[in-house]
Design an enzyme around this catalytic site. Structure first.
Site, PDB file in Angstrom:
ATOM      1  N   ARG A  21     -56.828  23.506  52.323  1.00  0.00           N
ATOM      2  CA  ARG A  21     -56.882  22.120  52.404  1.00  0.00           C
ATOM      3  C   ARG A  21     -59.320  22.315  52.926  1.00  0.00           C
ATOM      4  O   ARG A  21     -59.546  22.644  51.570  1.00  0.00           O
ATOM      5  CB  ARG A  21     -57.121  20.648  52.817  1.00  0.00           C
ATOM      6  CG  ARG A  21     -57.844  19.851  52.220  1.00  0.00           C
ATOM      7  CD  ARG A  21     -56.921  18.371  53.370  1.00  0.00           C
ATOM      8  NE  ARG A  21     -58.276  17.345  53.190  1.00  0.00           N
ATOM      9  CZ  ARG A  21     -58.650  16.804  53.916  1.00  0.00           C
ATOM     10  NH1 ARG A  21     -58.902  17.976  54.742  1.00  0.00           N
ATOM     11  NH2 ARG A  21     -59.476  15.961  54.406  1.00  0.00           N
ATOM     12  N   GLY A 104     -48.272  39.793  61.982  1.00  0.00           N
ATOM     13  CA  GLY A 104     -47.807  40.710  60.419  1.00  0.00           C
ATOM     14  C   GLY A 104     -49.052  40.729  59.651  1.00  0.00           C
ATOM     15  O   GLY A 104     -48.962  41.253  58.718  1.00  0.00           O
ATOM     16  N   ASP A 127     -46.089  31.075  67.156  1.00  0.00           N
ATOM     17  CA  ASP A 127     -45.894  31.864  68.494  1.00  0.00           C
ATOM     18  C   ASP A 127     -47.063  32.496  69.606  1.00  0.00           C
ATOM     19  O   ASP A 127     -46.855  32.516  70.838  1.00  0.00           O
ATOM     20  CB  ASP A 127     -46.012  33.885  67.779  1.00  0.00           C
ATOM     21  CG  ASP A 127     -43.917  32.974  67.306  1.00  0.00           C
ATOM     22  OD1 ASP A 127     -43.724  32.299  67.383  1.00  0.00           O
ATOM     23  OD2 ASP A 127     -44.752  34.369  66.216  1.00  0.00           O
ATOM     24  N   GLY A 185     -41.670  20.172  83.067  1.00  0.00           N
ATOM     25  CA  GLY A 185     -40.935  20.314  84.408  1.00  0.00           C
ATOM     26  C   GLY A 185     -39.599  20.740  84.452  1.00  0.00           C
ATOM     27  O   GLY A 185     -38.393  20.930  85.316  1.00  0.00           O
TER      28      GLY A 185
HETATM   29  O1  F6P Z   1     -43.482  33.887  63.751  1.00  0.00           O
HETATM   30  C1  F6P Z   1     -42.499  32.431  63.952  1.00  0.00           C
HETATM   31  C2  F6P Z   1     -41.334  32.319  63.644  1.00  0.00           C
HETATM   32  O2  F6P Z   1     -40.915  31.277  64.215  1.00  0.00           O
HETATM   33  C3  F6P Z   1     -40.694  33.589  65.431  1.00  0.00           C
HETATM   34  O3  F6P Z   1     -41.515  32.443  66.765  1.00  0.00           O
HETATM   35  C4  F6P Z   1     -39.754  33.859  65.586  1.00  0.00           C
HETATM   36  O4  F6P Z   1     -38.605  34.720  66.116  1.00  0.00           O
HETATM   37  C5  F6P Z   1     -39.601  34.153  63.381  1.00  0.00           C
HETATM   38  O5  F6P Z   1     -40.896  33.546  63.114  1.00  0.00           O
HETATM   39  C6  F6P Z   1     -38.424  33.100  62.966  1.00  0.00           C
HETATM   40  O6  F6P Z   1     -38.237  34.052  61.676  1.00  0.00           O
HETATM   41  P1  F6P Z   1     -37.940  33.512  60.617  1.00  0.00           P
HETATM   42  O7  F6P Z   1     -38.745  32.441  60.294  1.00  0.00           O
HETATM   43  O8  F6P Z   1     -37.971  34.819  59.544  1.00  0.00           O
HETATM   44  O9  F6P Z   1     -35.730  33.521  60.627  1.00  0.00           O
END
Ligand code: F6P
Length: 323
Positions: A21, A104, A127, A185
């Protein structure tokens, strides 16, 4: 600059829509035409793009996922695939592309930039493993989802004097797990960056059990050497080492779903706006991220292939506080 395109790529993250957006409306504010590419780089190869008006991106700010769709495109990893993508961009007379995504995706953006196509990236992944941004779009929301689950699991764990292993996402990065462990925690945390052997974990849990803790919460990063599955397998045959009765929960994609929180909406809006403004300033081949509480650009060449380190002091602190 007359026409720009925007796409979302890789794993979706809460806040991507707010970024779309912001890109669209900032571009329109500059009298540019803005096009949305469907399904990430796959849509670029297929020439799947559509003009977006200010109204088209109305009502999406608060929605999770990405209205443009996302994909992981093996074809884009090939030279012919990327050449086709650039041909399509040129055929549609697109002057520059905004790529909203994580590691990526920014590697893909860098490839296009090296081929001479003007690109700006927007740092977006739950991540938080992307260099060039202290925090990325989606992290805060995903962390809060993990925390809510941890808080709930603690309640039931206490009722039964159980230990829970909770696996969180993060690919090869332990950021989400570490922060969830600190904020939740947790009694222990297992990270890809700092290995803990199951024997040592069992000892910690047993000591906590003997100290009379009503529950034990172990946060495990999916990329840790011993993820939830491997730990569960270990404790199936070493039950007595732990003391507590043990259960395992894997949060998985739950962390990526749902509405973005206030922090991610604002971050995504600022970065999306920052990407369009960076293009207007003539910046190319950069990632727009959040550095020291400011929107900042970093050359993609300095971002791709880099590992963002975890702060060892925070790991140590999490250990101290787990008593
Ligand atoms: O990069 C984000 C993420 O959710 C990672 O934490 C996880 O390893 C991966 O993508 C999972 O990928 P997909 O949605 O292709 O299963």
């Amino acid at each position: 600059m007359r026409r720009i395109a925007v796409l979302t790529s890789g794993g979706d993250a809460p806040g991507m829509n707010a970024a779309i957006r912001a890109v669209v409306r900032t571009g329109i504010g500059r009298d540019w035409e803005v096009f949305g590419v469907r399904n990430g780089f796959a849509g670029l190869i297929g020439g799947d793009m559509t003009p977006l008006s200010a109204r088209d991106v109305g009502g999406i700010l608060q929605r999770g996922g990405t209205v443009l769709g996302s994909a992981r495109s093996p074809e884009f990893e090939t030279v012919p695939g990327r050449e086709k993508a650039v041909r399509n961009l040129n055929a549609s007379r697109i002057d520059a592309l905004v790529v909203i995504g994580g590691n990526g995706s920014q590697t893909g953006a860098h490839c296009l930039s090296q081929m001479g196509f003007p690109v700006v990236g927007v740092a977006s992944t739950i991540d938080n493993d992307l260099a060039g941004s202290d925090i990325t779009i989606g992290v805060d929301t995903a962390l809060n989802i993990a925390l809510e689950a941890i808080d709930r699991l603690k309640t039931t764990a206490s009722s039964h004097q159980r230990a829970f292993i909770v696996e969180v996402m993060g690919r090869h990065c332990g950021y989400l797990a570490l922060m969830a462990a600190i904020a939740g925690g947790a009694e222990a945390v297992l990270l890809p960056e700092f290995g803990v052997e199951p024997e040592a974990l069992a000892k910690e849990l047993h000591e906590a059990y003997l100290r009379g803790k009503p529950h034990a919460l172990v946060v495990v990063a999916e990329g840790a050497k011993y993820n939830a599955e491997r730990l569960a397998a270990y404790f199936r045959t070493h039950k007595e080492q732990c003391g507590f009765d043990l259960r395992v929960t894997t949060l998985g994609h739950v962390q990526r779903g749902g509405a973005p929180g206030a922090f991610d909406r604002i971050l995504a809006t600022r970065l999306g706006n920052g990407a369009t403004e960076a293009l207007a300033r003539g910046e190319r081949g950069v990632l727009v991220g959040y550095v020291k509480s400011e929107v900042a650009t970093t050359p993609l060449a300095e971002v791709v292939g880099k590992q963002k380190p975890l702060d060892p002091a925070l790991v140590q602190m999490a250990g101290v506080l787990a008593r």
